[in-house]
Write a protein that holds these residues in place. Structure first.
Motif, short mmCIF file in Angstrom:
data_model
loop_
_atom_site.label_atom_id
_atom_site.label_comp_id
_atom_site.label_asym_id
_atom_site.label_seq_id
_atom_site.Cartn_x
_atom_site.Cartn_y
_atom_site.Cartn_z
N MET A 1 -5.28 21.27 -0.28
CA MET A 1 -5.83 20.06 -0.88
C MET A 1 -7.23 20.33 -1.39
N ASP A 2 -7.45 20.08 -2.68
CA ASP A 2 -8.77 20.26 -3.29
C ASP A 2 -9.52 18.94 -3.17
N TRP A 3 -10.39 18.85 -2.16
CA TRP A 3 -11.09 17.59 -1.90
C TRP A 3 -12.16 17.30 -2.93
N ASN A 4 -12.75 18.31 -3.54
CA ASN A 4 -13.69 18.03 -4.62
C ASN A 4 -12.98 17.37 -5.80
N GLU A 5 -11.80 17.88 -6.11
CA GLU A 5 -11.01 17.28 -7.18
C GLU A 5 -10.59 15.85 -6.83
N TYR A 6 -10.23 15.66 -5.57
CA TYR A 6 -9.81 14.33 -5.11
C TYR A 6 -10.93 13.31 -5.29
N TRP A 7 -12.13 13.67 -4.80
CA TRP A 7 -13.23 12.71 -4.89
C TRP A 7 -13.80 12.60 -6.29
N ALA A 8 -13.75 13.67 -7.05
CA ALA A 8 -14.20 13.60 -8.45
C ALA A 8 -13.31 12.66 -9.25
N GLY A 9 -12.04 12.58 -8.82
CA GLY A 9 -11.10 11.69 -9.49
C GLY A 9 -11.19 10.26 -9.01
N GLY A 10 -12.10 9.99 -8.09
CA GLY A 10 -12.29 8.63 -7.62
C GLY A 10 -12.06 8.48 -6.13
N GLY A 11 -11.07 9.22 -5.59
CA GLY A 11 -10.77 9.09 -4.17
C GLY A 11 -10.11 7.75 -3.88
N ARG A 12 -10.35 7.22 -2.70
CA ARG A 12 -9.79 5.93 -2.33
C ARG A 12 -10.52 4.80 -3.02
N ASP A 13 -9.85 3.67 -3.14
CA ASP A 13 -10.45 2.48 -3.71
C ASP A 13 -11.67 2.05 -2.89
N GLU A 14 -12.78 1.79 -3.57
CA GLU A 14 -14.03 1.49 -2.87
C GLU A 14 -13.91 0.25 -1.98
N ALA A 15 -13.23 -0.77 -2.48
CA ALA A 15 -13.08 -2.00 -1.69
C ALA A 15 -12.29 -1.74 -0.42
N SER A 16 -11.23 -0.93 -0.51
CA SER A 16 -10.43 -0.65 0.68
C SER A 16 -11.21 0.21 1.67
N MET A 17 -12.03 1.14 1.16
CA MET A 17 -12.86 1.96 2.05
C MET A 17 -13.87 1.10 2.80
N ARG A 18 -14.48 0.16 2.09
CA ARG A 18 -15.47 -0.69 2.73
C ARG A 18 -14.82 -1.60 3.76
N SER A 19 -13.64 -2.10 3.45
CA SER A 19 -12.92 -2.96 4.39
C SER A 19 -12.54 -2.19 5.65
N ALA A 20 -12.02 -0.96 5.47
CA ALA A 20 -11.64 -0.14 6.61
C ALA A 20 -12.86 0.21 7.47
N ALA A 21 -13.98 0.52 6.82
CA ALA A 21 -15.20 0.86 7.54
C ALA A 21 -15.71 -0.33 8.35
N THR A 22 -15.64 -1.51 7.76
CA THR A 22 -16.09 -2.71 8.47
C THR A 22 -15.26 -2.94 9.72
N ARG A 23 -13.94 -2.78 9.61
CA ARG A 23 -13.07 -2.97 10.76
C ARG A 23 -13.38 -1.94 11.84
N GLN A 24 -13.64 -0.69 11.43
CA GLN A 24 -13.90 0.36 12.43
C GLN A 24 -15.24 0.14 13.12
N VAL A 25 -16.24 -0.30 12.39
CA VAL A 25 -17.53 -0.59 13.01
C VAL A 25 -17.39 -1.76 13.97
N ASP A 26 -16.59 -2.75 13.60
CA ASP A 26 -16.32 -3.86 14.52
C ASP A 26 -15.73 -3.34 15.82
N ARG A 27 -14.80 -2.37 15.71
CA ARG A 27 -14.17 -1.81 16.91
C ARG A 27 -15.20 -1.05 17.76
N LEU A 28 -16.05 -0.28 17.11
CA LEU A 28 -17.08 0.45 17.85
C LEU A 28 -18.00 -0.51 18.60
N GLU A 29 -18.35 -1.59 17.96
CA GLU A 29 -19.22 -2.58 18.59
C GLU A 29 -18.51 -3.28 19.75
#
Length: 214
Positions: free
Chosen positions: A1-29
């Protein structure tokens, strides 16, 4: 897997990444009574988890590691744009040696791509302070079976190349192998934080937490 190519192409949807991060931080808290003094994210991508944590807890030291230089640069730019203190460095599993320790080391949705999973876990556990935790998702035998069923289903489109290491069994981990490697028992993080979807995801996307002896 070429991760530079993956992220240069956009990677995951920004809104979904932010939503997932928010849920994970909630769990850590929910899991920790007090905010973490230091948090590392191995396989951090563009750093959304750490950026979200740093916004809520600016006193914490947060450091992200990823194999992709493109993702690391995007994470650094995001930190500047959001005016948060966060450090991002390039690193590749299974060889991980940050030169320091953390109260919590996270590795989420990353071990699926690492063939030497036990070696990676051992290296990351070395970076946890005594009394701290290693938190990680990993591909189990059930994960592999689930992915194979999706590959075999003509009505589904499955990213076979991306998850080749799981399908071939090269990155699949068992609880016995994990606990033998770390030398401690683990428990399900999904159940530890009483996640409402714990029973649904605990087999196909197990998330383990291991406490390092003091």
């Amino acid at each position: 897997m070429d991760w530079n190519e993956y992220w240069a192409g956009g990677g995951r949807d920004e809104a979904s990444m932010r939503s997932a991060a928010t849920r994970q931080v909630d769990r850590l808290e929910e899991f920790y009574d007090d905010p973490l003094s230091s948090l590392a994210d191995v396989g951090c991508g563009t750093g959304e988890l750490l950026l979200t944590y740093a916004e809520r807890h600016p006193e914490a030291t947060v450091v992200g590691y990823d194999a992709s230089s493109v993702a690391i640069e995007r994470a650094r730019e995001a930190a500047k744009g959001r005016s948060v203190e966060a450090t991002f460095q390039q690193a590749t599993l299974p060889a991980f040696d940050p030169g320091r320790t953390f109260e919590c080391v996270c590795c989420l949705s990353t071990l699926h791509y690492v063939e030497s999973g036990e070696r990676a876990l051992s290296a990351m556990f070395d970076a946890v302070v005594p009394g701290g935790h290693l938190l990680f998702t990993y591909p189990s035998p059930t994960t592999r079976e689930t992915y194979q069923r999706q590959v075999d289903d003509p009505d589904q489109s499955f990213p076979t190349d991306r998850f080749r290491a799981v399908l071939d069994g090269d990155s699949v981990l068992t609880v016995d192998a994990i606990e033998s490697t770390l030398g401690v028992e683990t428990r399900s993080f999904w159940h530890a934080v009483d996640d409402p979807e714990a029973d649904q995801v605990s087999e196909t996307l197990p998330c383990a937490i291991a406490a390092k002896p003091e």
